[in-house]
Design a protein around this motif. Structure first.
Motif, mmCIF file in Angstrom:
data_model
loop_
_atom_site.group_PDB
_atom_site.id
_atom_site.type_symbol
_atom_site.label_atom_id
_atom_site.label_comp_id
_atom_site.label_asym_id
_atom_site.label_seq_id
_atom_site.Cartn_x
_atom_site.Cartn_y
_atom_site.Cartn_z
ATOM 1 N N VAL A 149 0.849 -1.142 -0.013
ATOM 2 C CA VAL A 149 0.008 -0.012 0.060
ATOM 3 C C VAL A 149 1.014 1.318 0.082
ATOM 4 N N LEU A 150 1.751 1.422 1.012
ATOM 5 C CA LEU A 150 2.822 2.452 0.955
ATOM 6 C C LEU A 150 3.538 2.693 -0.448
ATOM 7 N N THR A 151 3.960 1.577 -1.036
ATOM 8 C CA THR A 151 4.729 1.615 -2.534
ATOM 9 C C THR A 151 3.633 2.434 -3.259
ATOM 10 N N VAL A 152 2.388 1.760 -3.200
ATOM 11 C CA VAL A 152 1.506 2.630 -4.506
ATOM 12 C C VAL A 152 1.456 4.084 -3.992
ATOM 13 N N VAL A 153 1.068 4.470 -2.832
ATOM 14 C CA VAL A 153 1.152 6.008 -2.439
ATOM 15 C C VAL A 153 2.369 6.537 -2.657
ATOM 16 N N ALA A 154 3.631 6.113 -2.428
ATOM 17 C CA ALA A 154 4.695 6.667 -2.749
ATOM 18 C C ALA A 154 4.836 6.905 -4.385
ATOM 19 N N VAL A 155 4.493 5.845 -5.178
ATOM 20 C CA VAL A 155 4.645 5.987 -6.492
ATOM 21 C C VAL A 155 3.742 7.226 -7.012
ATOM 22 N N ARG A 156 2.533 7.428 -6.437
ATOM 23 C CA ARG A 156 1.626 8.420 -6.725
ATOM 24 C C ARG A 156 2.184 9.848 -6.148
ATOM 25 N N ALA A 157 2.918 9.851 -5.087
ATOM 26 C CA ALA A 157 3.485 11.080 -4.693
ATOM 27 C C ALA A 157 4.677 11.396 -5.413
ATOM 28 N N LEU A 158 5.380 10.383 -5.907
ATOM 29 C CA LEU A 158 6.558 10.787 -6.890
ATOM 30 C C LEU A 158 6.075 11.371 -8.008
ATOM 31 N N GLY A 159 5.020 10.860 -8.645
ATOM 32 C CA GLY A 159 4.427 11.498 -9.820
ATOM 33 C C GLY A 159 4.164 12.995 -9.494
ATOM 34 N N ARG A 160 3.709 13.457 -8.421
ATOM 35 C CA ARG A 160 3.629 14.822 -8.156
ATOM 36 C C ARG A 160 4.746 15.617 -7.443
ATOM 37 N N SER A 161 5.944 15.187 -7.294
ATOM 38 C CA SER A 161 6.970 15.600 -6.733
ATOM 39 C C SER A 161 7.714 16.416 -7.426
ATOM 40 N N VAL A 162 8.228 17.645 -7.230
ATOM 41 C CA VAL A 162 9.163 18.313 -8.216
ATOM 42 C C VAL A 162 10.254 18.602 -7.606
ATOM 43 N N ASP A 163 10.361 18.359 -6.267
ATOM 44 C CA ASP A 163 11.485 18.541 -5.493
ATOM 45 C C ASP A 163 12.570 17.401 -5.316
ATOM 46 N N LEU A 164 13.833 17.433 -5.710
ATOM 47 C CA LEU A 164 14.429 16.469 -5.323
ATOM 48 C C LEU A 164 14.632 15.917 -3.870
ATOM 49 N N ALA A 165 14.507 16.953 -2.962
ATOM 50 C CA ALA A 165 14.714 16.368 -1.441
ATOM 51 C C ALA A 165 13.288 15.703 -1.202
ATOM 52 N N HIS A 166 12.273 16.273 -1.710
ATOM 53 C CA HIS A 166 10.822 15.649 -1.417
ATOM 54 C C HIS A 166 10.847 14.163 -2.090
ATOM 55 N N SER A 167 11.462 13.836 -3.206
ATOM 56 C CA SER A 167 11.493 12.640 -3.718
ATOM 57 C C SER A 167 12.441 11.747 -2.934
ATOM 58 N N VAL A 168 13.729 12.265 -2.309
ATOM 59 C CA VAL A 168 14.413 11.638 -1.662
ATOM 60 C C VAL A 168 13.703 11.069 -0.324
ATOM 61 N N ALA A 169 12.945 11.897 0.450
ATOM 62 C CA ALA A 169 12.149 11.776 1.507
ATOM 63 C C ALA A 169 11.207 10.557 1.426
ATOM 64 N N ILE A 170 10.374 10.568 0.073
ATOM 65 C CA ILE A 170 9.467 9.547 -0.039
ATOM 66 C C ILE A 170 10.358 8.087 -0.239
ATOM 67 N N ILE A 171 11.105 8.157 -1.170
ATOM 68 C CA ILE A 171 11.995 6.774 -1.424
ATOM 69 C C ILE A 171 12.556 6.380 -0.112
ATOM 70 N N ALA A 172 13.333 7.037 0.582
ATOM 71 C CA ALA A 172 13.982 6.666 1.785
ATOM 72 C C ALA A 172 12.914 6.251 3.019
ATOM 73 N N GLY A 173 12.046 7.113 2.881
ATOM 74 C CA GLY A 173 11.132 6.691 4.227
ATOM 75 C C GLY A 173 10.242 5.468 3.828
ATOM 76 N N LEU A 180 17.942 4.840 6.941
ATOM 77 C CA LEU A 180 16.978 5.380 5.969
ATOM 78 C C LEU A 180 15.924 6.337 6.313
ATOM 79 N N LEU A 181 15.259 6.020 7.441
ATOM 80 C CA LEU A 181 14.247 6.765 8.071
ATOM 81 C C LEU A 181 15.056 8.173 8.381
#
Length: 165
Positions: free
Chosen positions: A71-95, A145-146
């Protein structure tokens, strides 16, 4: 209702799903093979023959961990689609990866007791229970990673606030 086909897809979606799958597979191998072999007995055939029912009784925690990861992978993939900032993307993936790695030790905890009690009833348990090194390293990597995710989140938040100020 928004059209799901219009949502931007991140180029990281497929690699992230593959990494999550590999991480889950590694976690399952650690929970069901490495952990009992390290802490209870190397005779896993005997352990599983003596207590298959008890082991399946402790497995809902593992199933919950796998379901939460999916479930969190699906949420993360959707959030990455809307992410425009590298730091935000790193936070999603590492989290996400940190949750999966650290969550393995939480999922394995009840099974560790189960493995030990089965071996104790069979008369081949070690003198004292312990925690496996491999699963501990896996969980330690999850915590690291957290921490990376938390730091990246702070950077993304600071950048967003600076941009709106």
């Amino acid at each position: 209702m928004p059209d799901a086909s219009r949502q931007p897809r991140s180029p990281l979606a497929v690699p992230l799903a593959v990494i999550v799958g590999l991480l889950l597979a590694a976690g399952l191998v650690m929970i069901y093979v490495v952990e009992p072999a390290e802490t209870v007995t190397t005779d896993l055939g005997r352990l599983y023959a003596d207590g298959a029912g008890e082991i399946m009784g402790g497995s809902p925690f593992v199933l919950l961990w796998v379901a939460a990861a999916v479930v969190l992978t699906v949420v993360a993939v959707r959030a990455l689609g809307r992410s425009v900032d590298l730091a935000h993307s790193v936070a999603i993936i590492a989290g996400l990866l940190g949750f999966i790695a650290f969550g393995a030790v939480l999922a394995a905890f009840p099974l560790g007791f189960t493995y030990y009690f089965i071996a104790e009833d069979g008369g081949y348990a070690p003198l004292a229970g312990s925690h496996g090194t491999a699963l501990g390293v896996f969980a330690g990597a999850g915590v690291a990673l957290l921490v990376v995710a938390a730091c990246a989140s702070l950077v993304a938040l600071a950048r967003r606030r600076a941009a709106t100020a």
